[in-house]
Write a protein that holds these residues in place. Structure first.
Motif, PDB file in Angstrom:
ATOM      1  N   ILE B 288       0.819  -1.185   0.000  1.00  0.00           N
ATOM      2  CA  ILE B 288       0.000   0.000   0.000  1.00  0.00           C
ATOM      3  C   ILE B 288       0.868   1.257   0.000  1.00  0.00           C
ATOM      4  O   ILE B 288       1.791   1.389   0.774  1.00  0.00           O
ATOM      5  CB  ILE B 288      -0.948  -0.051   1.217  1.00  0.00           C
ATOM      6  N   GLY B 289       0.627   2.145  -0.937  1.00  0.00           N
ATOM      7  CA  GLY B 289       1.400   3.390  -0.986  1.00  0.00           C
ATOM      8  C   GLY B 289       0.568   4.539  -0.473  1.00  0.00           C
ATOM      9  O   GLY B 289      -0.593   4.355  -0.115  1.00  0.00           O
ATOM     10  N   GLY B 290       1.143   5.717  -0.462  1.00  0.00           N
ATOM     11  CA  GLY B 290       0.381   6.882  -0.010  1.00  0.00           C
ATOM     12  C   GLY B 290       0.931   7.420   1.281  1.00  0.00           C
ATOM     13  O   GLY B 290       2.133   7.430   1.488  1.00  0.00           O
ATOM     14  N   ALA B 291       0.053   7.841   2.140  1.00  0.00           N
ATOM     15  CA  ALA B 291       0.536   8.460   3.374  1.00  0.00           C
ATOM     16  C   ALA B 291      -0.380   8.131   4.542  1.00  0.00           C
ATOM     17  O   ALA B 291      -1.498   7.661   4.356  1.00  0.00           O
ATOM     18  CB  ALA B 291       0.630   9.974   3.197  1.00  0.00           C
ATOM     19  N   SER B 292       0.119   8.378   5.739  1.00  0.00           N
ATOM     20  CA  SER B 292      -0.669   8.104   6.936  1.00  0.00           C
ATOM     21  C   SER B 292      -0.535   9.273   7.914  1.00  0.00           C
ATOM     22  O   SER B 292       0.260  10.182   7.712  1.00  0.00           O
ATOM     23  CB  SER B 292      -0.186   6.808   7.585  1.00  0.00           C
ATOM     24  N   LEU B 293      -1.337   9.213   8.977  1.00  0.00           N
ATOM     25  CA  LEU B 293      -1.385  10.327   9.926  1.00  0.00           C
ATOM     26  C   LEU B 293      -0.620   9.958  11.194  1.00  0.00           C
ATOM     27  O   LEU B 293      -0.925   8.956  11.842  1.00  0.00           O
ATOM     28  CB  LEU B 293      -2.850  10.638  10.265  1.00  0.00           C
ATOM     29  N   TRP B 294       0.386  10.768  11.528  1.00  0.00           N
ATOM     30  CA  TRP B 294       1.214  10.520  12.705  1.00  0.00           C
ATOM     31  C   TRP B 294       0.921  11.578  13.765  1.00  0.00           C
ATOM     32  O   TRP B 294       0.670  12.732  13.443  1.00  0.00           O
ATOM     33  CB  TRP B 294       2.703  10.595  12.341  1.00  0.00           C
ATOM     34  N   ILE B 295       0.985  11.162  15.032  1.00  0.00           N
ATOM     35  CA  ILE B 295       0.706  12.096  16.124  1.00  0.00           C
ATOM     36  C   ILE B 295       1.973  12.318  16.946  1.00  0.00           C
ATOM     37  O   ILE B 295       2.664  11.370  17.309  1.00  0.00           O
ATOM     38  CB  ILE B 295      -0.476  11.583  16.982  1.00  0.00           C
ATOM     39  N   SER B 296       2.263  13.577  17.198  1.00  0.00           N
ATOM     40  CA  SER B 296       3.512  13.931  17.880  1.00  0.00           C
ATOM     41  C   SER B 296       3.550  13.434  19.313  1.00  0.00           C
ATOM     42  O   SER B 296       2.512  13.254  19.954  1.00  0.00           O
ATOM     43  CB  SER B 296       3.706  15.444  17.879  1.00  0.00           C
ATOM     44  N   LYS B 297       4.767  13.268  19.811  1.00  0.00           N
ATOM     45  CA  LYS B 297       4.944  12.708  21.143  1.00  0.00           C
ATOM     46  C   LYS B 297       4.812  13.773  22.216  1.00  0.00           C
ATOM     47  O   LYS B 297       4.058  13.627  23.160  1.00  0.00           O
ATOM     48  CB  LYS B 297       6.337  12.079  21.210  1.00  0.00           C
ATOM     49  N   ASN B 298       5.563  14.857  22.079  1.00  0.00           N
ATOM     50  CA  ASN B 298       5.655  15.816  23.180  1.00  0.00           C
ATOM     51  C   ASN B 298       4.553  16.863  23.139  1.00  0.00           C
ATOM     52  O   ASN B 298       4.809  18.051  23.055  1.00  0.00           O
ATOM     53  CB  ASN B 298       7.026  16.486  23.163  1.00  0.00           C
ATOM     54  N   ILE B 299       3.312  16.398  23.208  1.00  0.00           N
ATOM     55  CA  ILE B 299       2.187  17.338  23.238  1.00  0.00           C
ATOM     56  C   ILE B 299       1.252  16.919  24.372  1.00  0.00           C
ATOM     57  O   ILE B 299       1.284  15.760  24.801  1.00  0.00           O
ATOM     58  CB  ILE B 299       1.431  17.361  21.892  1.00  0.00           C
ATOM     59  N   PRO B 300       0.438  17.866  24.871  1.00  0.00           N
ATOM     60  CA  PRO B 300      -0.485  17.507  25.961  1.00  0.00           C
ATOM     61  C   PRO B 300      -1.405  16.355  25.555  1.00  0.00           C
ATOM     62  O   PRO B 300      -1.756  16.214  24.380  1.00  0.00           O
ATOM     63  CB  PRO B 300      -1.294  18.791  26.181  1.00  0.00           C
ATOM     64  N   LYS B 301      -1.782  15.576  26.527  1.00  0.00           N
ATOM     65  CA  LYS B 301      -2.593  14.387  26.249  1.00  0.00           C
ATOM     66  C   LYS B 301      -3.919  14.762  25.575  1.00  0.00           C
ATOM     67  O   LYS B 301      -4.360  14.092  24.646  1.00  0.00           O
ATOM     68  CB  LYS B 301      -2.867  13.637  27.565  1.00  0.00           C
ATOM     69  N   ALA B 302      -4.500  15.873  26.043  1.00  0.00           N
ATOM     70  CA  ALA B 302      -5.781  16.301  25.475  1.00  0.00           C
ATOM     71  C   ALA B 302      -5.630  16.579  23.979  1.00  0.00           C
ATOM     72  O   ALA B 302      -6.501  16.244  23.167  1.00  0.00           O
ATOM     73  CB  ALA B 302      -6.280  17.550  26.194  1.00  0.00           C
ATOM     74  N   GLN B 303      -4.496  17.157  23.633  1.00  0.00           N
ATOM     75  CA  GLN B 303      -4.256  17.498  22.235  1.00  0.00           C
ATOM     76  C   GLN B 303      -4.107  16.222  21.388  1.00  0.00           C
ATOM     77  O   GLN B 303      -4.676  16.112  20.309  1.00  0.00           O
ATOM     78  CB  GLN B 303      -2.978  18.324  22.156  1.00  0.00           C
ATOM     79  N   ALA B 304      -3.342  15.276  21.919  1.00  0.00           N
ATOM     80  CA  ALA B 304      -3.138  14.021  21.205  1.00  0.00           C
ATOM     81  C   ALA B 304      -4.459  13.288  21.001  1.00  0.00           C
ATOM     82  O   ALA B 304      -4.744  12.761  19.922  1.00  0.00           O
ATOM     83  CB  ALA B 304      -2.153  13.143  21.966  1.00  0.00           C
ATOM     84  N   GLU B 305      -5.277  13.296  22.057  1.00  0.00           N
ATOM     85  CA  GLU B 305      -6.567  12.589  21.957  1.00  0.00           C
ATOM     86  C   GLU B 305      -7.484  13.266  20.950  1.00  0.00           C
ATOM     87  O   GLU B 305      -8.155  12.602  20.168  1.00  0.00           O
ATOM     88  CB  GLU B 305      -7.227  12.514  23.336  1.00  0.00           C
ATOM     89  N   SER B 306      -7.499  14.601  20.976  1.00  0.00           N
ATOM     90  CA  SER B 306      -8.345  15.326  20.015  1.00  0.00           C
ATOM     91  C   SER B 306      -7.856  15.081  18.595  1.00  0.00           C
ATOM     92  O   SER B 306      -8.659  14.930  17.671  1.00  0.00           O
ATOM     93  CB  SER B 306      -8.304  16.816  20.294  1.00  0.00           C
ATOM     94  N   ALA B 307      -6.522  15.053  18.423  1.00  0.00           N
ATOM     95  CA  ALA B 307      -5.968  14.824  17.092  1.00  0.00           C
ATOM     96  C   ALA B 307      -6.402  13.464  16.567  1.00  0.00           C
ATOM     97  O   ALA B 307      -6.850  13.326  15.427  1.00  0.00           O
ATOM     98  CB  ALA B 307      -4.442  14.921  17.137  1.00  0.00           C
ATOM     99  N   LEU B 308      -6.279  12.460  17.419  1.00  0.00           N
ATOM    100  CA  LEU B 308      -6.662  11.110  16.994  1.00  0.00           C
ATOM    101  C   LEU B 308      -8.158  11.045  16.723  1.00  0.00           C
ATOM    102  O   LEU B 308      -8.604  10.428  15.750  1.00  0.00           O
ATOM    103  CB  LEU B 308      -6.261  10.096  18.069  1.00  0.00           C
ATOM    104  N   ASP B 309      -8.922  11.712  17.567  1.00  0.00           N
ATOM    105  CA  ASP B 309     -10.367  11.697  17.395  1.00  0.00           C
ATOM    106  C   ASP B 309     -10.747  12.322  16.047  1.00  0.00           C
ATOM    107  O   ASP B 309     -11.599  11.806  15.323  1.00  0.00           O
ATOM    108  CB  ASP B 309     -11.027  12.458  18.549  1.00  0.00           C
ATOM    109  N   PHE B 310     -10.064  13.412  15.710  1.00  0.00           N
ATOM    110  CA  PHE B 310     -10.342  14.037  14.414  1.00  0.00           C
ATOM    111  C   PHE B 310      -9.902  13.124  13.270  1.00  0.00           C
ATOM    112  O   PHE B 310     -10.607  12.980  12.270  1.00  0.00           O
ATOM    113  CB  PHE B 310      -9.628  15.391  14.301  1.00  0.00           C
TER     114      PHE B 310
END
Lengths: 329, 419
Positions: B288-310
């Motif tokens: 499979i080619g293309g791209a995927s969505l990565w979430i940064s490590k050093n960010i507040p938990k709320a931000q990471a969760e919202s990012a994943l939720d989006f």
């Protein structure tokens, strides 16, 4: 960037013209008139903004680059491993890098040599009093106004082997060629494109120089019975040496550094030939290692080598400029 | 009061690499919908240039403690992203049910048993063909070639018909070689494509690789291949095909929409078939080619969760089906495919169906999971130059040997960063 680089050269050569040695000697006897600041702080204060900008954008990055050149470093991984002069020995002993350096040399000599000869001829023709001269001048200058990216894209589509305009015209004559994957044609194409791209700039300067040519000397020559060719080679050409000298060096710098955008869009440094892409020049190799493959250590070493190269050219420029250039009486 | 409000607000920057209005508009529209439904969250999609540029920008921002919450990273950058240490596996942010995701897609992004990123825009290569020109050459457009041999045989007929077009053309890209290795069930790199341990050597001396290089030699000898001459020139080779200067063409499924539109404009009917593979080889499927969505490590938990939720909202069943219709990228969920089937989408546009089957029939293995390689960008170019040399007359064995040496050197240099 380009303008400042060229501007700097312009200044350096025009200072050369303004202050020949004689004047200095004459002055050395008399007490020099100079404005003085009462406090030693004031001049530094006035210089401060300039120094601040130079430090932030030139000195600091340059020193960082030199430091980086003795490490194996990866931009993404943020790793640094001390290798001493390892990057330099690797580069200088690499057949690929040697080939790239040789290609750069050939490309530079060809673009500067042919480019200037052609510009001078065209400028000479366009300076003749003929009907519509101003239109010819305009047409000659316009390629310089195109951005290298647009010029590259234009050439890419013109020389596409299957759907390009050039092959469409050559097809009936059985002269269609594979412009971008035949190594020699691709190299020639990039060279011609670079010459064409720089033509406008050179023509402008030569035209200006030709139009400011002292007419009395030419008239005198004519009266003395010099023919057109003699007038050109014995009088016009020598009088043009300051301009030629200036253009040679701006063109060398431009071939070394500004060839980047054109090759990136037209060939991506290809096609592959022996150990490297045949249109991969020093600056493109640096870009590819540093910003495509993220190997910033070796890219920094290449930057250091290019710095040496430019330093060498600059020294050459000043030493030659003193001896060989005829600035008139 | 206003201070409280500001504190409750979570801002999520999402860096992506779609420069065109069609796809970036789609991303922005999903963000707007999400923001409306979640008053405490602001999703801010930002276009950050090419995949290469945005990866670089992310890393530099991360070093200054200003990581964007979420970034779209291309598949060859996966190992680099992993090694950079700037991202957290999404499987550690929140428990997600991945059973709905297509197996070959999720396999690519599963490394050491962890799902590192969420698949977003995925594609694979397919054969495009000019139905009108095939008919003129006496070929049946309902049976496009599916093997190298089949394609070369078709080329003979095309040359005999003197159509004024070359048989076959494609952009020279290392991606295709990766696909052809996978189709043969062969790994491109050792250590199970770098998935059991860091890859240290390429398998370019394998018979599978030799078959791919030999195919280009055969094409050259038969005068049956053309391309613009520039490496990775997708636009140039697409243009040759849509201007009817080649009969067959291979490129990504993601271009089905665009190329079909260009074909209609140019006045011919286009067909899509499976990727032709070496003769008498079992079809193992594609990477499979293309791209995927990565979430940064050093960010507040709320931000990471919202990012994943989006991210999950953007790739939900309905949105993925919609994304597929707009672009041609695969919908990465089984439920999206079911939805499309119920809508009768595959009856209207059978072109996409071929591509789907090719993906769905993929046999899970390290070969089809794809190679993990921190020097993948450089390796790809080495492979492309190898193919280019074959096309300019270098013997297959020599070209392969040289390419292997160069790819192995790149791997070795990359690995030495960790010593």
């Amino acid at each position: 960037m380009l303008a400042t680089k060229r501007g700097a050269y312009l200044n350096s050569s025009s200072t050369n013209t303004i202050k020949p040695r004689k004047i200095k000697n004459k002055r050395s006897g008399a007490p020099e008139e100079r404005a003085t600041f009462k406090s030693p702080i004031v001049p530094w204060l006035l210089l401060f903004p300039t120094l601040l900008i130079l430090t932030a954008f030139i000195y600091y990055p340059a020193i960082k680059t030199l430091l980086l050149s003795i490490y194996q470093a990866n931009l993404i991984l943020n790793t640094q491993r001390f290798v001493g002069i390892g990057n330099f020995t690797d580069l200088l002993s690499s057949p690929a890098y040697q080939q790239v350096a040789l290609q750069t040399l050939v490309f530079t000599v060809l673009t500067v040599g042919i480019g200037l000869l052609l510009s001078l001829s065209l400028a000479y023709l366009a300076s003749r009093p003929i009907r519509g001269a101003q239109y010819y001048r305009l047409l000659l200058i316009f390629p310089y106004a195109l951005s290298p990216a647009i010029a590259g894209t234009l050439w890419l589509f013109l020389f596409n082997p299957d759907i390009g305009l050039v092959n469409r015209f050559l097809e009936p004559l059985h002269l269609a060629r594979r412009w971008l994957d035949d190594p020699f044609l691709a190299f020639g194409l990039v060279t011609v494109a670079a010459i064409w791209k720089g033509l406008g700039y050179n023509v402008v300067f030569y035209l200006a120089a030709l139009q400011n040519m002292p007419t009395d000397v030419l008239e005198a020559a004519e009266i003395d019975g010099a023919n057109a060719s003699q007038r050109f080679w014995r009088i016009i050409f020598p009088l043009l040496t300051p301009m030629t000298f200036f253009l040679v060096f701006t063109n060398i710098i431009s071939a070394l550094f500004d060839s980047f955008a054109l090759t990136d869009i037209l060939t991506r440094g290809g096609p592959a030939y022996h150990n490297a892409g045949i249109t991969t020049f020093l600056i493109y190799q640096l870009y590819e290692d540093g910003f495509i493959n993220f190997k910033i250590g070796t890219a920094a070493s290449q930057a250091a080598l290019m710095l040496l190269l430019v330093a060498g050219i600059t020294i050459l420029q000043f030493s030659l400029g003193e001896r060989k250039v005829h600035y008139g009486s | 009061m206003s201070l409280q409000f500001a504190a409750a607000q979570t801002t999520v920057e999402f860096w992506y690499s779609f420069g065109d209005a069609k796809r970036s508009g789609w991303v922005q529209a999903r963000a707007d919908e999400y923001n409306k439904a979640h008053p405490g969250v602001v999703i801010k999609p930002v276009y950050k240039g090419s995949y290469n540029d945005s990866l670089q920008a992310t890393i530099l921002a991360g070093r200054q403690g200003k990581s964007p919450a979420m970034v779209q990273i291309f598949e060859v950058g996966s190992q680099l992203a992993l090694d950079s240490g700037m991202f957290q596996p999404i499987s550690s942010i929140k428990k997600i049910d991945y059973s709905d995701y297509l197996k070959p897609v999720i396999n690519y992004y599963t490394i050491n048993g962890k799902i590192n990123s969420l698949p977003f825009n995925s594609s694979s290569p397919v054969l495009y063909f000019n139905k009108d020109l095939m008919q003129k050459a006496g070929l049946n457009p309902k049976q496009p070639p599916t093997t190298y041999g089949g394609l070369l045989a078709a080329c003979k007929k095309i040359q005999a018909a003197k159509l004024g077009a070359t048989c076959f053309g494609m952009s020279l890209n290392g991606w295709f070689v990766e696909q052809w290795m996978a189709e043969q069930g062969a790994t491109l790199l050792n250590n199970a494509n770098g998935r059991q341990g860091r890859a240290t050597e390429s398998n370019l001396n394998s018979p599978a690789a030799a078959k791919i290089f030999q195919f280009f030699k055969d094409l050259k000898d038969a005068n049956a291949f053309t391309y613009s001459g520039k490496l990775e020139d997708w636009d140039g080779s697409d243009a040759i095909f849509t201007n009817q200067k080649t009969v067959f063409h291979i490129t990504s499924t993601a271009d089905i929409g665009n190329i079909n539109a260009a074909a209609t404009k140019s006045g011919f009917k286009m067909g899509v078939g499976v990727l032709p593979i070496p003769d008498s080889t079992k079809r193992n499927g594609v990477v499979i080619g293309g791209a995927s969505l990565w979430i940064s490590k050093n960010i507040p938990k709320a931000q990471a969760e919202s990012a994943l939720d989006f991210a999950l909202y953007m790739t939900n069943t309905k949105n993925m089906a919609d994304w597929h219709k707009l672009t041609g990228y695969y919908p990465v969920r089984q439920s999206s495919i079911n939805l499309l089937r119920n809508q009768g989408w595959f009856l209207q546009t059978p072109l996409q169906l071929v591509a789907f089957n090719q993906l769905l029939k993929t046999v899970p293995s390290p070969a089809t999971a794809g190679a993990l390689n921190g020097a993948a960008i450089e390796s790809r170019k080495d492979i492309e130059e190898g193919l280019q040399k074959v096309l300019s007359g270098t013997p297959v064995d020599d070209a392969l040997k040289e390419t292997k040496t160069r790819v192995d050197a790149a791997l070795k240099e990359y690995n030495s960063n960790f010593k």
